[in-house]
Design an enzyme around this catalytic site. Structure first.
Site, PDB file in Angstrom:
ATOM      1  N   ARG A 236      13.059   5.010  12.427  1.00  0.00           N
ATOM      2  CA  ARG A 236      11.768   5.920  12.333  1.00  0.00           C
ATOM      3  C   ARG A 236      11.005   5.587  13.621  1.00  0.00           C
ATOM      4  O   ARG A 236      11.546   5.523  14.614  1.00  0.00           O
ATOM      5  CB  ARG A 236      11.166   5.559  10.903  1.00  0.00           C
ATOM      6  CG  ARG A 236      11.978   6.082   9.676  1.00  0.00           C
ATOM      7  CD  ARG A 236      11.495   5.509   8.382  1.00  0.00           C
ATOM      8  NE  ARG A 236      10.206   6.398   8.452  1.00  0.00           N
ATOM      9  CZ  ARG A 236       9.027   6.374   7.363  1.00  0.00           C
ATOM     10  NH1 ARG A 236       9.075   5.174   6.580  1.00  0.00           N
ATOM     11  NH2 ARG A 236       8.219   7.140   7.513  1.00  0.00           N
TER      12      ARG A 236
ATOM     13  N   PRO B  31       0.882  -1.339   0.136  1.00  0.00           N
ATOM     14  CA  PRO B  31       0.045  -0.015   0.026  1.00  0.00           C
ATOM     15  C   PRO B  31       0.777   1.317  -0.097  1.00  0.00           C
ATOM     16  O   PRO B  31       2.002   1.410   0.742  1.00  0.00           O
ATOM     17  CB  PRO B  31      -0.955  -0.238   1.314  1.00  0.00           C
ATOM     18  CG  PRO B  31       0.031  -1.052   2.136  1.00  0.00           C
ATOM     19  CD  PRO B  31       0.700  -2.103   1.318  1.00  0.00           C
ATOM     20  N   ASN B  32       0.275   2.144  -0.823  1.00  0.00           N
ATOM     21  CA  ASN B  32       0.902   3.477  -0.977  1.00  0.00           C
ATOM     22  C   ASN B  32       2.152   3.717  -1.686  1.00  0.00           C
ATOM     23  O   ASN B  32       2.568   4.790  -1.793  1.00  0.00           O
ATOM     24  CB  ASN B  32       1.023   4.139   0.538  1.00  0.00           C
ATOM     25  CG  ASN B  32      -0.108   4.386   1.289  1.00  0.00           C
ATOM     26  OD1 ASN B  32      -1.298   4.879   0.707  1.00  0.00           O
ATOM     27  ND2 ASN B  32      -0.222   3.856   2.635  1.00  0.00           N
TER      28      ASN B  32
ATOM     29  N   ALA C   4       3.220  -0.540   5.228  1.00  0.00           N
ATOM     30  CA  ALA C   4       2.885  -0.397   6.639  1.00  0.00           C
ATOM     31  C   ALA C   4       2.101  -1.755   7.087  1.00  0.00           C
ATOM     32  O   ALA C   4       2.331  -2.092   8.156  1.00  0.00           O
ATOM     33  CB  ALA C   4       1.701   0.573   7.007  1.00  0.00           C
TER      34      ALA C   4
ATOM     35  N   GLU D 117      12.278  -9.295   2.320  1.00  0.00           N
ATOM     36  CA  GLU D 117      11.757  -8.373   2.691  1.00  0.00           C
ATOM     37  C   GLU D 117      12.152  -6.938   2.296  1.00  0.00           C
ATOM     38  O   GLU D 117      13.509  -6.947   2.640  1.00  0.00           O
ATOM     39  CB  GLU D 117      11.283  -8.139   4.082  1.00  0.00           C
ATOM     40  CG  GLU D 117      10.390  -7.098   4.615  1.00  0.00           C
ATOM     41  CD  GLU D 117      10.272  -7.047   6.102  1.00  0.00           C
ATOM     42  OE1 GLU D 117      10.739  -8.044   6.884  1.00  0.00           O
ATOM     43  OE2 GLU D 117       9.244  -6.262   6.625  1.00  0.00           O
TER      44      GLU D 117
ATOM     45  N   TYR E  88      11.215   9.277   1.154  1.00  0.00           N
ATOM     46  CA  TYR E  88      11.132   8.224  -0.025  1.00  0.00           C
ATOM     47  C   TYR E  88      11.722   8.414  -1.094  1.00  0.00           C
ATOM     48  O   TYR E  88      12.231   7.803  -2.147  1.00  0.00           O
ATOM     49  CB  TYR E  88       9.777   7.750  -0.305  1.00  0.00           C
ATOM     50  CG  TYR E  88       9.086   7.107   1.005  1.00  0.00           C
ATOM     51  CD1 TYR E  88       9.615   5.885   1.538  1.00  0.00           C
ATOM     52  CD2 TYR E  88       8.057   7.541   1.685  1.00  0.00           C
ATOM     53  CE1 TYR E  88       8.997   5.283   2.839  1.00  0.00           C
ATOM     54  CE2 TYR E  88       7.225   7.244   2.703  1.00  0.00           C
ATOM     55  CZ  TYR E  88       7.749   5.905   3.308  1.00  0.00           C
ATOM     56  OH  TYR E  88       7.291   5.485   4.383  1.00  0.00           O
TER      57      TYR E  88
ATOM     58  N   ASN F  63       7.714  -5.481  -0.690  1.00  0.00           N
ATOM     59  CA  ASN F  63       7.696  -4.361   0.208  1.00  0.00           C
ATOM     60  C   ASN F  63       6.288  -4.295   0.689  1.00  0.00           C
ATOM     61  O   ASN F  63       5.416  -3.691  -0.321  1.00  0.00           O
ATOM     62  CB  ASN F  63       8.161  -3.138  -0.292  1.00  0.00           C
ATOM     63  CG  ASN F  63       8.140  -1.918   0.559  1.00  0.00           C
ATOM     64  OD1 ASN F  63       7.620  -1.997   1.332  1.00  0.00           O
ATOM     65  ND2 ASN F  63       8.844  -0.894  -0.048  1.00  0.00           N
TER      66      ASN F  63
ATOM     67  N   HIS G 118      12.405  -2.524   2.413  1.00  0.00           N
ATOM     68  CA  HIS G 118      11.626  -1.366   2.650  1.00  0.00           C
ATOM     69  C   HIS G 118      12.718  -0.313   2.042  1.00  0.00           C
ATOM     70  O   HIS G 118      14.005  -0.424   2.249  1.00  0.00           O
ATOM     71  CB  HIS G 118      11.874  -1.013   4.014  1.00  0.00           C
ATOM     72  CG  HIS G 118      10.701  -2.049   4.976  1.00  0.00           C
ATOM     73  ND1 HIS G 118       9.323  -1.975   4.660  1.00  0.00           N
ATOM     74  CD2 HIS G 118      10.721  -3.251   5.373  1.00  0.00           C
ATOM     75  CE1 HIS G 118       8.686  -2.941   5.195  1.00  0.00           C
ATOM     76  NE2 HIS G 118       9.521  -3.581   5.783  1.00  0.00           N
TER      77      HIS G 118
ATOM     78  N   ARG H 250       4.599  11.023  -2.149  1.00  0.00           N
ATOM     79  CA  ARG H 250       4.518  11.001  -0.859  1.00  0.00           C
ATOM     80  C   ARG H 250       5.672  11.407  -0.239  1.00  0.00           C
ATOM     81  O   ARG H 250       6.837  10.635  -0.405  1.00  0.00           O
ATOM     82  CB  ARG H 250       3.694   9.596  -0.446  1.00  0.00           C
ATOM     83  CG  ARG H 250       4.878   8.516  -0.610  1.00  0.00           C
ATOM     84  CD  ARG H 250       4.334   7.269  -0.262  1.00  0.00           C
ATOM     85  NE  ARG H 250       4.058   6.969   1.120  1.00  0.00           N
ATOM     86  CZ  ARG H 250       4.095   5.771   1.662  1.00  0.00           C
ATOM     87  NH1 ARG H 250       4.684   4.799   0.899  1.00  0.00           N
ATOM     88  NH2 ARG H 250       4.138   5.548   2.955  1.00  0.00           N
TER      89      ARG H 250
HETATM   90  C1  DQA Z   1       8.051   1.249   3.623  1.00  0.00           C
HETATM   91  C2  DQA Z   1       8.052   1.686   5.155  1.00  0.00           C
HETATM   92  C3  DQA Z   1       6.879   1.450   6.008  1.00  0.00           C
HETATM   93  O1  DQA Z   1       6.856   1.823   7.416  1.00  0.00           O
HETATM   94  C4  DQA Z   1       5.653   2.406   5.492  1.00  0.00           C
HETATM   95  O2  DQA Z   1       4.575   2.459   5.950  1.00  0.00           O
HETATM   96  C5  DQA Z   1       5.800   2.406   3.799  1.00  0.00           C
HETATM   97  C6  DQA Z   1       7.012   2.297   3.136  1.00  0.00           C
HETATM   98  C7  DQA Z   1       9.434   1.567   3.110  1.00  0.00           C
HETATM   99  O3  DQA Z   1       9.545   1.239   1.885  1.00  0.00           O
HETATM  100  O4  DQA Z   1      10.238   2.222   3.687  1.00  0.00           O
HETATM  101  O5  DQA Z   1       4.545   2.550   3.222  1.00  0.00           O
HETATM  102  O6  DQA Z   1       7.564   0.233   3.604  1.00  0.00           O
END
Ligand code: DQA
Length: 158
Positions: free
Chosen positions: A107, A10-11, A77, A98, A23, A74, A100, A18
């Site tokens: 963070r 998500p996102n 959240a 995994e 990022y 990835n 990120h 964003r």
């Molecule tokens: C993330 C880190 C997560 O905490 C966050 O909610 C994201 C992006 C990252 O790629 O750093 O959406 O997965």
């Protein structure tokens, strides 16, 4: 040919817009192009999906279990609290990496836990989009070392 499934959660479709200080400016489309180029260089097949829905991500993991040799995820959240995604990865029995973009340990407190990490081979966090490219190289190594599951020798078949 080795098949690698990449899942963005998500996102991540909002990358480039964003929280750019965290990022960066790169869009998901640009990241995907870099992943495809790296996969071509490594001589592997890559499939990339993005979803904002937990259920869809679980379905993607289920189908990756049938088609792919390795999973790079990835989960955004969801990584911090989705036991359902964790269970899907455990059920898939697929070497999983995994990723990120940001360093989740540097963070907010709630990001410092990943419920996915215990069912992944390992985690790459804090290297921006390069994390996906690092994961790809490692995925190739993991997939190459995977035992080939084959049926019984033909002489024992009835
Ligand atoms: C993330 C880190 C997560 O905490 C966050 O909610 C994201 C992006 C990252 O790629 O750093 O959406 O997965």
């Amino acid at each position: 040919m080795i098949k690698i499934q990449v899942i963005h959660g998500p996102n991540l479709n909002m990358l480039g817009h964003r929280e750019r200080k965290i990022y960066g400016n790169i869009s998901l489309l640009e990241i995907d192009a870099l992943i495809h180029a790296e996969a071509e260089r490594l001589g592997v097949q890559v499939r990339i999906d993005q979803s904002n829905s937990e259920a869809e991500i679980i379905d993607l993991i289920h189908s990756a279990a049938l088609q792919a040799d390795c999973l790079i995820i990835n989960a955004g959240a969801y990584a911090h609290y989705s036991y359902a995604i964790r269970d899907a990865i455990a059920a898939a029995d697929l070497p999983t990496i995994e990723v990120h973009l940001s360093n989740i340990y540097a963070r907010e407190e709630f990001r410092r836990q990943s419920v996915i990490a215990p069912v992944a081979v390992g985690q790459i966090t804090g290297f921006g989009y390069n994390g996906y490219l690092m994961a790809l190289a490692e995925a190739v190594r993991l997939a190459s070392n995977r035992p080939v599951v084959s049926g019984p020798p033909s002489s024992t078949r009835s």
